[in-house]
Write a protein that holds these residues in place. Structure first.
Motif, PDB file in Angstrom:
ATOM      1  N   ARG A  37       0.831  -1.207   0.000  1.00 29.61           N
ATOM      2  CA  ARG A  37       0.000   0.000   0.000  1.00 29.61           C
ATOM      3  C   ARG A  37       0.866   1.259   0.000  1.00 29.61           C
ATOM      4  NH1 ARG A  37      -1.930   3.630   3.329  1.00 29.61           N
ATOM      5  NH2 ARG A  37      -0.931   2.786   5.178  1.00 29.61           N
ATOM      6  N   LEU A  38       1.903   1.252   0.824  1.00 28.87           N
ATOM      7  CA  LEU A  38       2.801   2.408   0.884  1.00 28.87           C
ATOM      8  C   LEU A  38       3.554   2.592  -0.427  1.00 28.87           C
ATOM      9  CD1 LEU A  38       4.253   2.053   4.498  1.00 28.87           C
ATOM     10  CD2 LEU A  38       2.529   3.670   3.699  1.00 28.87           C
ATOM     11  N   LYS A  39       3.986   1.496  -1.034  1.00 27.80           N
ATOM     12  CA  LYS A  39       4.694   1.584  -2.319  1.00 27.80           C
ATOM     13  C   LYS A  39       3.779   2.135  -3.406  1.00 27.80           C
ATOM     14  CE  LYS A  39       8.333  -1.844  -1.783  1.00 27.80           C
ATOM     15  NZ  LYS A  39       8.906  -3.085  -2.330  1.00 27.80           N
ATOM     16  N   LYS A  40       2.516   1.766  -3.367  1.00 23.40           N
ATOM     17  CA  LYS A  40       1.558   2.280  -4.346  1.00 23.40           C
ATOM     18  C   LYS A  40       1.383   3.787  -4.160  1.00 23.40           C
ATOM     19  CE  LYS A  40      -2.934   1.321  -6.328  1.00 23.40           C
ATOM     20  NZ  LYS A  40      -4.103   0.443  -6.321  1.00 23.40           N
ATOM     21  N   GLN A  41       1.297   4.228  -2.907  1.00 25.67           N
ATOM     22  CA  GLN A  41       1.190   5.664  -2.632  1.00 25.67           C
ATOM     23  C   GLN A  41       2.430   6.398  -3.134  1.00 25.67           C
ATOM     24  OE1 GLN A  41       0.551   6.033   1.594  1.00 25.67           O
ATOM     25  NE2 GLN A  41      -1.668   6.055   1.364  1.00 25.67           N
ATOM     26  N   LYS A  42       3.604   5.791  -2.896  1.00 26.93           N
ATOM     27  CA  LYS A  42       4.862   6.391  -3.361  1.00 26.93           C
ATOM     28  C   LYS A  42       4.847   6.558  -4.873  1.00 26.93           C
ATOM     29  CE  LYS A  42       8.977   4.978  -2.645  1.00 26.93           C
ATOM     30  NZ  LYS A  42      10.150   4.148  -2.414  1.00 26.93           N
ATOM     31  N   LEU A  43       4.407   5.523  -5.581  1.00 27.99           N
ATOM     32  CA  LEU A  43       4.369   5.575  -7.040  1.00 27.99           C
ATOM     33  C   LEU A  43       3.411   6.662  -7.525  1.00 27.99           C
ATOM     34  CD1 LEU A  43       5.196   4.459  -9.769  1.00 27.99           C
ATOM     35  CD2 LEU A  43       3.400   2.745  -9.534  1.00 27.99           C
ATOM     36  N   MET A  44       2.251   6.770  -6.888  1.00 25.39           N
ATOM     37  CA  MET A  44       1.295   7.803  -7.281  1.00 25.39           C
ATOM     38  C   MET A  44       1.882   9.198  -7.069  1.00 25.39           C
ATOM     39  SD  MET A  44      -2.352   6.004  -6.165  1.00 25.39           S
ATOM     40  CE  MET A  44      -2.710   7.314  -5.067  1.00 25.39           C
ATOM     41  N   LEU A  45       2.590   9.393  -5.948  1.00 23.05           N
ATOM     42  CA  LEU A  45       3.226  10.688  -5.693  1.00 23.05           C
ATOM     43  C   LEU A  45       4.303  10.973  -6.723  1.00 23.05           C
ATOM     44  CD1 LEU A  45       3.590  10.731  -1.811  1.00 23.05           C
ATOM     45  CD2 LEU A  45       2.201  12.263  -3.198  1.00 23.05           C
TER      46      LEU A  45
END
Length: 54
Positions: A37-45
Motif C-alpha cells: 500500500r505504501l509503495k503504491k502511494q509512493k508511485l502515485m506521488l
C-alpha cells in the motif's frame, strides 16, 4: 500555494513514505499488504511530481 512549493511538499511526502517502507522491510514482523500500500502511494506521488514538473 505555488506550484513549486506544492511539488516540494509532494517530494517530502514521497521521502517520508520511502523511509516508512524501508523501516517496515527491516522489521521482522512486516505486513506485506501495508508495504504494498505504501509503495503504491509512493508511485502515485512520483507520477504526480513528474507530471507537475514537466
Amino acid at each position: 500555494m505555488s506550484l513549486s512549493s506544492h511539488v516540494e511538499e509532494l517530494k517530502k511526502k514521497h521521502q517520508t513514505l520511502s523511509d516508512s517502507v524501508e523501516s517496515l522491510q527491516r522489521s521482522p514482523a512486516t505486513d506485506d499488504m501495508e508495504i504494498a500500500r505504501l509503495k503504491k502511494q509512493k508511485l502515485m506521488l512520483k507520477e504526480e511530481i513528474g507530471r507537475l514538473s514537466h
